[in-house]
Design a protein around this motif. Structure first.
Motif, PDB file in Angstrom:
ATOM      1  N   GLY A  59       0.801  -1.229   0.000  1.00 50.59           N
ATOM      2  CA  GLY A  59       0.000   0.000   0.000  1.00 50.59           C
ATOM      3  C   GLY A  59       0.825   1.265   0.000  1.00 50.59           C
ATOM      4  N   LEU A  60       2.131   1.155  -0.346  1.00 49.51           N
ATOM      5  CA  LEU A  60       3.012   2.316  -0.321  1.00 49.51           C
ATOM      6  C   LEU A  60       2.914   3.157  -1.587  1.00 49.51           C
ATOM      7  CD1 LEU A  60       6.172   0.680   1.296  1.00 49.51           C
ATOM      8  CD2 LEU A  60       4.457   2.118   2.395  1.00 49.51           C
ATOM      9  N   ASP A  61       2.079   2.736  -2.528  1.00 55.02           N
ATOM     10  CA  ASP A  61       1.875   3.523  -3.740  1.00 55.02           C
ATOM     11  C   ASP A  61       0.797   4.593  -3.554  1.00 55.02           C
ATOM     12  OD1 ASP A  61      -0.042   1.541  -3.406  1.00 55.02           O
ATOM     13  OD2 ASP A  61      -0.441   1.366  -5.564  1.00 55.02           O
ATOM     14  N   GLN A  62       0.167   4.628  -2.384  1.00 53.69           N
ATOM     15  CA  GLN A  62      -0.892   5.592  -2.109  1.00 53.69           C
ATOM     16  C   GLN A  62      -0.326   6.816  -1.391  1.00 53.69           C
ATOM     17  OE1 GLN A  62      -3.872   3.530   0.146  1.00 53.69           O
ATOM     18  NE2 GLN A  62      -4.283   2.013  -1.447  1.00 53.69           N
ATOM     19  N   PRO A  63      -1.050   7.958  -1.388  1.00 58.73           N
ATOM     20  CA  PRO A  63      -0.576   9.166  -0.677  1.00 58.73           C
ATOM     21  C   PRO A  63      -0.406   8.902   0.822  1.00 58.73           C
ATOM     22  CG  PRO A  63      -2.368   9.701  -2.177  1.00 58.73           C
ATOM     23  CD  PRO A  63      -2.273   8.212  -2.148  1.00 58.73           C
ATOM     24  N   PHE A  64       0.435   9.731   1.449  1.00 57.00           N
ATOM     25  CA  PHE A  64       0.798   9.534   2.854  1.00 57.00           C
ATOM     26  C   PHE A  64      -0.421   9.527   3.772  1.00 57.00           C
ATOM     27  CE2 PHE A  64       1.869  11.308   7.008  1.00 57.00           C
ATOM     28  CZ  PHE A  64       2.893  10.465   7.414  1.00 57.00           C
ATOM     29  N   PHE A  65      -1.263  10.551   3.670  1.00 55.68           N
ATOM     30  CA  PHE A  65      -2.401  10.664   4.581  1.00 55.68           C
ATOM     31  C   PHE A  65      -3.466   9.608   4.304  1.00 55.68           C
ATOM     32  CE2 PHE A  65      -0.520  14.907   5.068  1.00 55.68           C
ATOM     33  CZ  PHE A  65      -0.512  15.005   6.448  1.00 55.68           C
ATOM     34  N   THR A  66      -3.548   9.134   3.070  1.00 51.68           N
ATOM     35  CA  THR A  66      -4.457   8.022   2.764  1.00 51.68           C
ATOM     36  C   THR A  66      -4.002   6.760   3.472  1.00 51.68           C
ATOM     37  OG1 THR A  66      -4.946   8.984   0.599  1.00 51.68           O
ATOM     38  CG2 THR A  66      -5.503   6.659   0.917  1.00 51.68           C
ATOM     39  N   ARG A  67      -2.680   6.532   3.422  1.00 51.83           N
ATOM     40  CA  ARG A  67      -2.129   5.361   4.121  1.00 51.83           C
ATOM     41  C   ARG A  67      -2.276   5.505   5.633  1.00 51.83           C
ATOM     42  NH1 ARG A  67       3.271   5.539   3.286  1.00 51.83           N
ATOM     43  NH2 ARG A  67       3.302   7.261   1.810  1.00 51.83           N
ATOM     44  N   TYR A  68      -2.107   6.735   6.133  1.00 46.02           N
ATOM     45  CA  TYR A  68      -2.249   6.976   7.566  1.00 46.02           C
ATOM     46  C   TYR A  68      -3.676   6.701   8.036  1.00 46.02           C
ATOM     47  CZ  TYR A  68      -2.503   9.552  11.981  1.00 46.02           C
ATOM     48  OH  TYR A  68      -2.726   9.905  13.289  1.00 46.02           O
ATOM     49  N   ALA A  69      -4.662   7.164   7.286  1.00 48.21           N
ATOM     50  CA  ALA A  69      -6.065   6.927   7.646  1.00 48.21           C
ATOM     51  C   ALA A  69      -6.394   5.440   7.600  1.00 48.21           C
ATOM     52  CB  ALA A  69      -6.982   7.704   6.702  1.00 48.21           C
ATOM     53  N   SER A  70      -5.874   4.762   6.578  1.00 49.85           N
ATOM     54  CA  SER A  70      -6.104   3.314   6.480  1.00 49.85           C
ATOM     55  C   SER A  70      -5.446   2.575   7.635  1.00 49.85           C
ATOM     56  CB  SER A  70      -5.568   2.808   5.142  1.00 49.85           C
ATOM     57  OG  SER A  70      -5.684   1.410   5.049  1.00 49.85           O
ATOM     58  N   TRP A  71      -4.247   3.037   8.025  1.00 51.35           N
ATOM     59  CA  TRP A  71      -3.531   2.402   9.139  1.00 51.35           C
ATOM     60  C   TRP A  71      -4.262   2.607  10.454  1.00 51.35           C
ATOM     61  CZ3 TRP A  71      -0.339   4.552  13.196  1.00 51.35           C
ATOM     62  CH2 TRP A  71       0.451   3.603  13.859  1.00 51.35           C
ATOM     63  N   LEU A  72      -4.850   3.800  10.646  1.00 51.87           N
ATOM     64  CA  LEU A  72      -5.635   4.052  11.857  1.00 51.87           C
ATOM     65  C   LEU A  72      -6.809   3.093  11.973  1.00 51.87           C
ATOM     66  CD1 LEU A  72      -5.826   7.957  12.230  1.00 51.87           C
ATOM     67  CD2 LEU A  72      -4.575   6.345  13.660  1.00 51.87           C
ATOM     68  N   LYS A  73      -7.466   2.823  10.850  1.00 48.52           N
ATOM     69  CA  LYS A  73      -8.586   1.876  10.867  1.00 48.52           C
ATOM     70  C   LYS A  73      -8.098   0.481  11.232  1.00 48.52           C
ATOM     71  CE  LYS A  73     -11.260   4.410   7.382  1.00 48.52           C
ATOM     72  NZ  LYS A  73     -11.838   4.371   6.017  1.00 48.52           N
ATOM     73  N   GLN A  74      -6.915   0.132  10.744  1.00 56.53           N
ATOM     74  CA  GLN A  74      -6.362  -1.196  11.048  1.00 56.53           C
ATOM     75  C   GLN A  74      -6.025  -1.337  12.531  1.00 56.53           C
ATOM     76  OE1 GLN A  74      -3.008  -1.695   8.426  1.00 56.53           O
ATOM     77  NE2 GLN A  74      -4.245  -2.652   6.837  1.00 56.53           N
ATOM     78  N   ILE A  75      -5.321  -0.327  13.080  1.00 49.28           N
ATOM     79  CA  ILE A  75      -4.899  -0.455  14.480  1.00 49.28           C
ATOM     80  C   ILE A  75      -6.092  -0.357  15.422  1.00 49.28           C
ATOM     81  CG2 ILE A  75      -2.607   0.447  14.000  1.00 49.28           C
ATOM     82  CD1 ILE A  75      -3.470   3.097  15.248  1.00 49.28           C
ATOM     83  N   ALA A  76      -7.192   0.241  14.981  1.00 52.04           N
ATOM     84  CA  ALA A  76      -8.407   0.257  15.801  1.00 52.04           C
ATOM     85  C   ALA A  76      -8.930  -1.157  15.996  1.00 52.04           C
ATOM     86  CB  ALA A  76      -9.475   1.138  15.163  1.00 52.04           C
ATOM     87  N   ARG A  77      -8.623  -2.046  15.054  1.00 46.58           N
ATOM     88  CA  ARG A  77      -9.008  -3.470  15.156  1.00 46.58           C
ATOM     89  C   ARG A  77      -7.840  -4.318  15.681  1.00 46.58           C
ATOM     90  NH1 ARG A  77     -10.493  -2.238   9.793  1.00 46.58           N
ATOM     91  NH2 ARG A  77      -8.818  -3.624   9.071  1.00 46.58           N
ATOM     92  N   PHE A  78      -6.797  -3.635  16.206  1.00 44.39           N
ATOM     93  CA  PHE A  78      -5.580  -4.303  16.689  1.00 44.39           C
ATOM     94  C   PHE A  78      -4.931  -5.118  15.574  1.00 44.39           C
ATOM     95  CE2 PHE A  78      -2.994  -7.099  19.490  1.00 44.39           C
ATOM     96  CZ  PHE A  78      -2.360  -6.099  20.193  1.00 44.39           C
TER      97      PHE A  78
END
Length: 311
Positions: A59-78
């Motif tokens: 997922g490193l081909d996406q913009p920084f903040f898009t990846r950050y938002a996606s990562w936040l959703k992931q860590i919310a589910r541990f």
């Protein structure tokens, strides 16, 4: 009281967001490309085609903040993603596998800190400038000055190599937790002994102690029920933070004693450039410090009525 707790919780929320942003951003400041690291770790030749495929997969081909938002959703589910070293293992699974050993070590160290520092701090305050107080002050100086990795090596040499009464490391043998727990707790014992001693000496000069003695109260009652209670208020915040410090401080001790905890997992991830594990460790430690600080503030407010008056 409720207003104070609500305000502290609201203040903790933006701090948690800052910690997540730092944890996510630090990995992207590393000079080496995470894609090439992931390919080399898995013994894949980093060709242009392989790099493009891996970049899309991570997922490193996406913009920084898009990846950050996606990562936040992931860590919310541990969900911290997959390990670079073994793609069949999730980072969450590695953390859950290693965390119990770290919590066991930190819990034992915390009990040693509380069980030793409070009685010795009281004794030093009651017998100020006597032989035992001077001896304890020397201990405080030495325990604070000597690094825990050096203290750990000395304890291994004495109790494992010379006396042969305790194992050198691991967590399989009986008594294996004693040396790492003592090593981890020595600095904190010295710190809280000094805090409690100084706080009690200050409280012993207060007017309420003079009035209690005038009323004929026993010295043990004055020390235990009044002076100690008021002295511990100043140490509660530090004791609360020591939980987070003990867990984060296991990094060095776990590697010295081959203790299979999260600290050893982090060091292994650093050497292997397993970035998802490093990222998860940074985030966990940051969140742990914020939560422990929050709980310490709330506990201190419950014990000290002056903090409950929120304007």
């Amino acid at each position: 009281m409720k207003q104070y707790i609500a305000r502290r919780i609201l203040l903790a929320i933006p701090m948690l967001l800052v910690v997540t942003f730092i944890s996510f951003g630090l990995i992207h400041l590393i000079p080496s490309d995470p894609v090439e690291v992931a390919l080399r770790v898995n013994e894949i030749i980093p060709t242009d085609e392989a790099i493009a495929i891996m970049r899309e997969e991570l997922g490193l081909d996406q913009p920084f903040f898009t990846r950050y938002a996606s990562w936040l959703k992931q860590i919310a589910r541990f969900d911290f993603g997959q390990s670079y070293i073994n793609k069949n293992r999730s980072v969450s699974g590695e953390i859950l596998r290693s965390l119990p050993a770290t919590l066991k070590l930190a819990g034992m160290s915390f009990m040693i800190v509380v069980g030793v520092s409070i009685p010795l701090g009281i004794i030093c305050a009651v017998y100020k400038d006597r032989l035992i107080d001077r001896a304890m002050r020397i201990f405080i100086f030495v325990a604070t000055a000597v690094p825990n990795y050096w203290m750990g090596i000395l304890l291994i040499w004495l109790f494992a190599v010379k006396l042969k009464i305790l194992p050198t490391g691991g967590n399989q043998q009986s008594g294996a937790i004693i040396l790492p727990a003592v090593t981890l707790s020595l600095t904190y014992i010295a710190t809280y002994m000094r805090l409690i001693r100084n706080s009690m000496l200050e409280n012993l000069t207060e007017n309420y102690v003079y009035y209690a003695r005038t009323r004929g109260l026993k010295e043990k009652s004055i020390i235990g029920r009044h002076v100690l209670k008021n002295s511990l208020h100043e140490s509660i915040a530090a004791l609360g933070m020591s939980v987070a410090q003990l867990i984060s401080g296991t990094v060095v001790v776990e590697n010295i004693f081959s203790w299979p905890g999260i600290g050893r997992l982090c060091i292994s991830a650093i050497f292997n450039r397993d970035y998802p594990v490093i990222q998860a460790y940074i985030l966990m430690m940051g969140v742990l410090f914020i939560l422990c600080n929050l709980l310490a503030d709330i506990t201190q407010a419950m014990l000290d009525p002056r903090l409950q008056e929120v304007k």
